[in-house]
Design an enzyme around this catalytic site. Sequence first.
Site, PDB file in Angstrom:
ATOM      1  N   GLY A   1      12.439 -22.922 -51.060  1.00 52.42           N
ATOM      2  CA  GLY A   1      11.409 -22.762 -50.030  1.00 52.42           C
ATOM      3  C   GLY A   1      10.014 -23.113 -50.498  1.00 52.42           C
ATOM      4  N   SER A   2       9.253 -23.796 -49.659  1.00 54.11           N
ATOM      5  CA  SER A   2       7.953 -24.293 -50.105  1.00 54.11           C
ATOM      6  C   SER A   2       7.140 -24.812 -48.928  1.00 54.11           C
ATOM      7  CB  SER A   2       8.172 -25.409 -51.141  1.00 54.11           C
ATOM      8  OG  SER A   2       9.181 -26.291 -50.687  1.00 54.11           O
TER       9      SER A   2
END
Length: 219
Positions: free
Chosen positions: A187-188
């Site tokens: 996730g980013s």
Amino acid sequence: MTIHKEGYTTIALSLLFIFVLNAIIDYRFADVTWLRWAVYIASFALFITVLQFFRNPSRPFVTGGNLIICPADGKVVVIEETQENEYFKDKRLQVSIFMSPVNVHINRNPIAGVVKFFKYHPGKYLAAWNPKSSTENERTTVVVEHANGTPVLFRQIAGALARRIVWYVKEGDVVEQSKEFGFIKFGSRVDIFLPVGTKVNLELNQVVKGGITVLGELA
């Protein structure tokens, strides 16, 4: 669809872990059928999750003129004027795209041009939607100057799960629109900073595709 090169090591380690785990379960709990099948199913789900995270789908990438193309898959979480203090040191229009673990995590050049600035920043791993993640998390900053002289800044930002940012550009490179400039594992977020007044075609919470969705147009 193919598997991205950044996934080879992670996939190999996942397979090793799954093999060892299942071997131990088969040896220690040979008579506990329900437990063995539960581990088999969980192992399969883990492998599919890792595999889909590193997928590299074939796409008809969009390019052209003064178009700005979304640099990543995900959901638009920010469209606002803000102060950009690392490079421009003035007001810019910020567009942020949040990538969940189920999104394709390849990052693509939003415009074609010359890389005028690049910097890697080690940092924290705050949740990607936290406003402070733009300045405190592990991140990279890339500035590409378009042929018309307009510079565009885009920033890879690690999230709470991400522990590795990968980049393929350096100052002086000539980059092509919609080609890969990096990858973020798990996730980013990707931020892009445009001149104030830039026409943006997106809305908050819109789902976008990297290399395909037209973000806006340079003046």
